[in-house]
Design an enzyme around this catalytic site. Structure first.
Site, mmCIF file in Angstrom:
data_model
loop_
_atom_site.group_PDB
_atom_site.id
_atom_site.type_symbol
_atom_site.label_atom_id
_atom_site.label_comp_id
_atom_site.label_asym_id
_atom_site.label_seq_id
_atom_site.Cartn_x
_atom_site.Cartn_y
_atom_site.Cartn_z
ATOM 1 N N PRO A 86 0.697 -1.217 -0.048
ATOM 2 C CA PRO A 86 -0.143 0.081 -0.018
ATOM 3 C C PRO A 86 0.968 1.147 -0.130
ATOM 4 C CG PRO A 86 -0.221 -1.212 1.989
ATOM 5 C CD PRO A 86 0.493 -1.894 1.186
ATOM 6 N N GLU A 113 3.261 -7.049 8.076
ATOM 7 C CA GLU A 113 3.671 -5.862 7.919
ATOM 8 C C GLU A 113 4.542 -5.406 6.676
ATOM 9 O OE1 GLU A 113 2.330 -3.159 9.655
ATOM 10 O OE2 GLU A 113 0.968 -5.103 10.414
ATOM 11 N N ARG A 155 -4.194 -8.373 -20.504
ATOM 12 C CA ARG A 155 -5.191 -8.186 -21.451
ATOM 13 C C ARG A 155 -4.612 -7.247 -22.328
ATOM 14 N NH1 ARG A 155 -8.020 -3.672 -20.720
ATOM 15 N NH2 ARG A 155 -9.896 -4.097 -21.867
ATOM 16 N N ASP A 170 -10.673 1.701 -24.037
ATOM 17 C CA ASP A 170 -10.756 1.740 -22.502
ATOM 18 C C ASP A 170 -10.526 3.095 -21.841
ATOM 19 O OD1 ASP A 170 -10.490 -0.951 -22.333
ATOM 20 O OD2 ASP A 170 -8.441 -1.021 -21.827
HETATM 21 N N1 ADE Z 1 -0.806 -4.959 -0.018
HETATM 22 C C1 ADE Z 1 -1.802 -4.549 0.886
HETATM 23 N N2 ADE Z 1 -2.446 -3.597 0.205
HETATM 24 C C2 ADE Z 1 -2.051 -3.293 -0.787
HETATM 25 C C3 ADE Z 1 -2.403 -2.558 -1.813
HETATM 26 N N3 ADE Z 1 -3.339 -1.138 -1.635
HETATM 27 N N4 ADE Z 1 -2.020 -2.332 -2.968
HETATM 28 C C4 ADE Z 1 -0.649 -3.219 -3.201
HETATM 29 N N5 ADE Z 1 -0.690 -4.158 -2.350
HETATM 30 C C5 ADE Z 1 -0.866 -4.127 -1.118
#
Ligand code: ADE
Length: 259
Positions: A86, A113, A155, A170
């Site tokens: 994230p 984590e 794709r 797209d």
């Molecule tokens: N791992 C946990 N959350 C994630 C996200 N939003 N994007 C990519 N990998 C992740």
């Protein structure tokens, strides 16, 4: 394209056997190889994680296990290493297009984590490494993010989509509809539960259909993605577009209009 995926849950990737991606694998367009990370853990418990230095909640994935795994999988070459997290750079259609040009991608799925940061530092000197996020929310691990990326990239490979124009049209694809999301679509029957298909789509008038589609794309972009609408390049807008935006009471950013 070769795709290697290292994870403690390779069974997460069963969906890659079906549909477009499954067919691309059968044809050999996509060579997907799944790897169980625990194969490179040597203690009896096959441990892949440990407590974080500096304290704090959760566990961190161990560098030695990841190092052996990546050394083995990448042996003899240098794939582009993608680490879903994230805290990574945003995954978007532009990055999907870029990744679709690569001959070999290696996805390293973290859990807990995340992966000890020295792993990314170590491989940065040998291969291109990108930490990538699929959106501003936190998943339990990188596996689902990798499924998303593999489908978006897969794709785009030549011959994967039945109709090559589909990828060109797209939302977010480079081109004339750039920064507009796609409008609504309809198929037969012409009336369903009293809802009619917009008459213009039945008219056979290609010019009017194209104009209507663009209007609907603009309406939907203003409604659902105001930040995209605000960033529209005035150079790409015709008089009709501007009038519609005016009607929708949507003003372009003053600095865009000035030049
Ligand atoms: N791992 C946990 N959350 C994630 C996200 N939003 N994007 C990519 N990998 C992740």
């Amino acid at each position: 394209m070769r795709l290697d995926i290292i994870s403690i849950f390779p069974e997460y990737f069963a969906p890659l056997d079906v549909s477009l991606i499954g067919k691309a694998r059968e044809r050999g367009t996509l060579d997907v190889r799944l790897h169980q990370l625990r194969e490179w853990a040597h203690d009896v418990h096959k441990t892949v994680d440990d407590t974080p230095y500096g304290g704090g909640p959760g566990m961190v994935m161990k560098p030695e296990v990841w190092g052996e795994a990546i050394d083995t999988v990448a042996e003899g070459g240098s794939p582009r290493l993608i680490v879903p997290t994230p805290s990574g750079r945003p995954f978007d259609q532009e990055l999907a297009q870029e990744l679709a040009q690569e001959p070999w991608l290696l996805f390293a799925c973290g859990r807990y984590e995340g992966i000890d940061s020295r792993v990314m530092a170590e491989y940065s000197s040998r291969m291109r490494v990108d930490e990538v996020s699929i959106g501003d929310y936190v998943l339990a691990g990188g596996e689902v993010a990798v499924l998303v990326m593999v489908e978006a990239v897969g794709r785009l490979l030549p011959g994967v989509l039945g109709n090559a124009q589909s990828a060109v049209d797209d939302s977010f694809a480079p081109g004339s509809m750039q920064n507009l999301v796609e409008g609504p679509v309809y198929t037969k029957p012409p009336v369903w539960r009293g809802h009619e298909v917009p008459a213009v789509l039945l008219s056979g008038h290609h010019g009017k259909v194209a104009r209507w589609r663009r209007d609907e794309a603009i309406r939907r972009t203003v409604r659902n993605r105001p930040e995209l609408a605000a960033a529209l390049d005035p150079e790409t807008l015709d008089k009709h577009d501007r009038k519609l935006l005016e009607e929708l009471a949507f003003r372009l950013q003053p600095e865009d209009v000035a030049n």
